[in-house]
Design a protein around this motif. Structure first.
Motif, PDB file in Angstrom:
ATOM      1  N   ALA A  16      -1.705  69.212 -17.915  1.00 64.28           N
ATOM      2  CA  ALA A  16      -2.592  70.032 -17.086  1.00 64.28           C
ATOM      3  C   ALA A  16      -3.630  69.173 -16.373  1.00 64.28           C
ATOM      4  N   CYS A  17      -4.190  68.196 -17.086  1.00 64.80           N
ATOM      5  CA  CYS A  17      -5.207  67.310 -16.496  1.00 64.80           C
ATOM      6  C   CYS A  17      -4.603  66.341 -15.491  1.00 64.80           C
ATOM      7  N   ILE A  18      -3.453  65.783 -15.822  1.00 65.24           N
ATOM      8  CA  ILE A  18      -2.853  64.766 -14.956  1.00 65.24           C
ATOM      9  C   ILE A  18      -2.414  65.364 -13.628  1.00 65.24           C
ATOM     10  N   ILE A  19      -1.805  66.553 -13.666  1.00 66.69           N
ATOM     11  CA  ILE A  19      -1.379  67.150 -12.395  1.00 66.69           C
ATOM     12  C   ILE A  19      -2.596  67.542 -11.569  1.00 66.69           C
ATOM     13  N   PHE A  20      -3.700  67.899 -12.215  1.00 70.34           N
ATOM     14  CA  PHE A  20      -4.944  68.140 -11.471  1.00 70.34           C
ATOM     15  C   PHE A  20      -5.402  66.846 -10.800  1.00 70.34           C
ATOM     16  N   GLY A  21      -5.293  65.728 -11.524  1.00 73.60           N
ATOM     17  CA  GLY A  21      -5.636  64.431 -10.951  1.00 73.60           C
ATOM     18  C   GLY A  21      -4.769  64.061  -9.773  1.00 73.60           C
ATOM     19  N   VAL A  22      -3.490  64.408  -9.839  1.00 74.56           N
ATOM     20  CA  VAL A  22      -2.580  64.157  -8.722  1.00 74.56           C
ATOM     21  C   VAL A  22      -3.077  64.850  -7.461  1.00 74.56           C
ATOM     22  N   LEU A  23      -3.509  66.095  -7.615  1.00 74.07           N
ATOM     23  CA  LEU A  23      -3.994  66.854  -6.461  1.00 74.07           C
ATOM     24  C   LEU A  23      -5.341  66.323  -5.964  1.00 74.07           C
ATOM     25  N   VAL A  24      -6.164  65.832  -6.874  1.00 78.55           N
ATOM     26  CA  VAL A  24      -7.411  65.184  -6.455  1.00 78.55           C
ATOM     27  C   VAL A  24      -7.103  64.024  -5.517  1.00 78.55           C
ATOM     28  N   VAL A  25      -6.117  63.215  -5.884  1.00 80.31           N
ATOM     29  CA  VAL A  25      -5.733  62.051  -5.073  1.00 80.31           C
ATOM     30  C   VAL A  25      -5.207  62.480  -3.706  1.00 80.31           C
ATOM     31  N   HIS A  26      -4.301  63.443  -3.679  1.00 77.59           N
ATOM     32  CA  HIS A  26      -3.658  63.820  -2.425  1.00 77.59           C
ATOM     33  C   HIS A  26      -4.611  64.562  -1.476  1.00 77.59           C
ATOM     34  N   VAL A  27      -5.451  65.425  -2.028  1.00 74.15           N
ATOM     35  CA  VAL A  27      -6.421  66.133  -1.174  1.00 74.15           C
ATOM     36  C   VAL A  27      -7.490  65.167  -0.679  1.00 74.15           C
ATOM     37  N   THR A  28      -7.996  64.324  -1.549  1.00 69.49           N
ATOM     38  CA  THR A  28      -9.029  63.350  -1.161  1.00 69.49           C
ATOM     39  C   THR A  28      -8.510  62.384  -0.111  1.00 69.49           C
ATOM     40  N   SER A  29      -7.261  61.973  -0.245  1.00 63.05           N
ATOM     41  CA  SER A  29      -6.671  61.065   0.746  1.00 63.05           C
ATOM     42  C   SER A  29      -6.699  61.681   2.134  1.00 63.05           C
ATOM     43  N   PHE A  30      -6.418  62.970   2.208  1.00 69.05           N
ATOM     44  CA  PHE A  30      -6.452  63.658   3.505  1.00 69.05           C
ATOM     45  C   PHE A  30      -7.866  63.696   4.065  1.00 69.05           C
ATOM     46  N   TYR A  31      -8.843  64.083   3.262  1.00 66.75           N
ATOM     47  CA  TYR A  31     -10.230  64.140   3.724  1.00 66.75           C
ATOM     48  C   TYR A  31     -10.717  62.760   4.176  1.00 66.75           C
ATOM     49  N   ASN A  32     -10.247  61.730   3.511  1.00 67.67           N
ATOM     50  CA  ASN A  32     -10.695  60.372   3.838  1.00 67.67           C
ATOM     51  C   ASN A  32     -10.204  59.912   5.214  1.00 67.67           C
ATOM     52  N   THR A  33      -9.131  60.526   5.710  1.00 67.16           N
ATOM     53  CA  THR A  33      -8.614  60.130   7.032  1.00 67.16           C
ATOM     54  C   THR A  33      -9.588  60.460   8.160  1.00 67.16           C
ATOM     55  N   PHE A  34     -10.516  61.376   7.922  1.00 70.40           N
ATOM     56  CA  PHE A  34     -11.493  61.746   8.956  1.00 70.40           C
ATOM     57  C   PHE A  34     -12.673  60.770   9.011  1.00 70.40           C
ATOM     58  N   GLU A  35     -12.832  59.977   7.960  1.00 73.05           N
ATOM     59  CA  GLU A  35     -14.041  59.167   7.829  1.00 73.05           C
ATOM     60  C   GLU A  35     -13.929  57.816   8.531  1.00 73.05           C
ATOM     61  N   PRO A  36     -14.969  57.414   9.272  1.00 75.71           N
ATOM     62  CA  PRO A  36     -15.011  56.046   9.805  1.00 75.71           C
ATOM     63  C   PRO A  36     -15.107  55.048   8.647  1.00 75.71           C
ATOM     64  N   ASN A  37     -14.604  53.855   8.859  1.00 73.92           N
ATOM     65  CA  ASN A  37     -14.623  52.838   7.817  1.00 73.92           C
ATOM     66  C   ASN A  37     -16.042  52.479   7.397  1.00 73.92           C
ATOM     67  N   PHE A  38     -16.191  52.278   6.086  1.00 66.16           N
ATOM     68  CA  PHE A  38     -17.408  51.732   5.481  1.00 66.16           C
ATOM     69  C   PHE A  38     -18.618  52.669   5.516  1.00 66.16           C
ATOM     70  N   THR A  39     -18.416  53.938   5.841  1.00 61.91           N
ATOM     71  CA  THR A  39     -19.514  54.895   5.704  1.00 61.91           C
ATOM     72  C   THR A  39     -19.671  55.244   4.222  1.00 61.91           C
ATOM     73  N   ARG A  40     -20.770  55.879   3.876  1.00 60.58           N
ATOM     74  CA  ARG A  40     -20.985  56.251   2.476  1.00 60.58           C
ATOM     75  C   ARG A  40     -19.924  57.222   1.977  1.00 60.58           C
ATOM     76  N   ARG A  41     -19.571  58.172   2.831  1.00 58.09           N
ATOM     77  CA  ARG A  41     -18.541  59.131   2.423  1.00 58.09           C
ATOM     78  C   ARG A  41     -17.200  58.436   2.251  1.00 58.09           C
TER      79      ARG A  41
END
Length: 395
Positions: A16-41
């Motif tokens: 249950a925890c590991i599959i939640f972690g998998v989704l954390v990685v995949h969702v976060t990866s998508f959000y990170n595509t909007f961010e300029p390099n080296f910003t705090r976010r």
């Protein structure tokens, strides 16, 4: 006679925890595509990605545990029956989901026509290159070699610590080879087998050998290892926190000092992830043990954990669809990057809950349930003719 298999509730918790972690990685990866390099976010997202990139190794680890704890105590093991059972259980989801992914892609990928459907499906089945099928491909390789591994572990009764240590060192070497060689070579000037390794390293059993070996050895010495981690719980958590700090410092150094790319900074297959992922997995196991001992005290929470643990395989396979619609939602509303920080946990939880609900619903449908790892057959109507006939005679 072999011992009766005991249900490991701590493995339900880990799933249950590991599959939640998998989704954390995949969702976060998508959000990170909007961010300029080296910003705090951007740095925050990359730190989050790095800290949750243990999930692949952890899944391999518990796969090894479950397989070996199921079969290592049996007096008789038949390879053919094992292969028939295991390959049938995994081949149906593998073929089914590859087909569903192709049909789904045809609806939104430009230029994806019916004439290209079968070749694309064939390539997907052959290589496991669609979405997250690598896990099923590696699992099938494990099933193929499992009889040899089981025989070796049973035969070598002494020296398990040496096997563990040797496998650990080999894993570090393989990850170093991946990070410092395969990631930095011009593929046009290397032998074919090097290009093959570069392309398929994430779907090759040797890449994850330590996690299967570690899981196997833990299964053999389960009760002793369990008693050890429970007795030294404080030490386990302390080592984990040290490893987490080292990982984040390492990621920060790679990104800010060496100016490496997002992908290299958060690389899964790199040496530091081996001890880190091992400690996260041990911590999850320890917390799972504590929960399994106290699960009767709060049955509602226990039912929730068991539900998500049982749904984890289906969640893993369904997630490309839920992630796609979550991404579409974020694209459609053009929210600020600051708003993304508040939406991130909602997206993760939303994808988790929807995927789990879909997995549960599919798991209730006869025959179709096989694609989420559930065996639900078609119920046959009972024949009451004999009973009625007997009843009439008595009367």
């Amino acid at each position: 006679m072999g011992k009766t298999k005991k249900h490991l509730y701590e493995i339900d918790f880990m799933r249950a925890c590991i599959i939640f972690g998998v989704l954390v990685v995949h969702v976060t990866s998508f959000y990170n595509t909007f961010e300029p390099n080296f910003t705090r976010r951007n740095l925050f997202y990359e730190g989050l990605l790095s800290s949750f990139h243990f999930t692949r190794e952890s899944f391999m680890f518990i796969t090894g545990i479950v397989l070996f704890i199921t079969y290592c105590r049996k007096d008789v093991f038949q390879s053919r029956s094992f292969w028939k059972k295991r390959f049938l259980l995994i081949a149906i989801p593998y073929i089914g989901w590859n087909t569903l992914y192709m049909l789904f892609m045809k609806s939104y990928v430009p230029g994806f026509t019916w004439s290209s459907f079968l070749p694309k499906l064939g390539m997907g089945l052959l290589t496991g290159n669609e979405f997250y099928m690598y896990f099923l491909v590696v699992s099938m390789q494990l099933y193929l070699f499992f009889p040899l591994m089981l025989k070796a572990i049973k035969k070598i009764k002494k020296g398990h610590w040496w096997i563990f240590a040797g496998s650990f060192v080999l894993q570090l070497g393989l990850m170093a080879f991946n990070q410092y060689y395969l990631q930095n070579i011009p593929l046009s000037h290397v032998p074919v087998w090097i290009r093959w390794l570069d392309q398929y390293r994430d779907r090759f059993i040797l890449t994850y050998q330590f996690w299967f070996v570690a899981g196997a050895l833990l299964a053999v010495h389960y009760e002793q290892a369990k008693a050890f981690v429970v007795r030294h719980a404080r030490m386990v958590f302390t080592i984990f926190l040290i490893m987490l700090a080292l990982l984040l410092v390492h990621a920060g150094y790679d990104r800010m000092i060496l100016r490496e790319s997002d992908g290299m900074t958060t690389l899964v297959l790199q040496p530091i992830m081996v001890p880190y992922a091992l400690m996260v997995t041990v911590v999850l196991w320890l917390v799972g043990i504590k929960w399994s001992e106290a699960r009767e005290q709060n049955k509602k929470i226990s039912k929730v954990i068991t539900f998500f643990g049982n749904a984890s395989f289906g969640i893993f396979l369904i997630q490309p669809f839920t992630l796609h619609y979550d991404d579409d939602f974020i694209y459609a509303y053009h929210m600020s990057l600051t708003a993304h920080l508040f939406l991130l946990p909602l997206s993760i939880v939303g994808v988790y809950l929807v995927s789990a609900a879909l997995s549960w619903m599919i798991g209730k449908i006869p025959v179709l349930s096989y694609i989420v790892g559930k065996k639900v057959g078609i119920k046959r109507k009972r024949d009451y003719s004999g009973l009625l006939k007997g009843y009439s005679v008595i009367k």
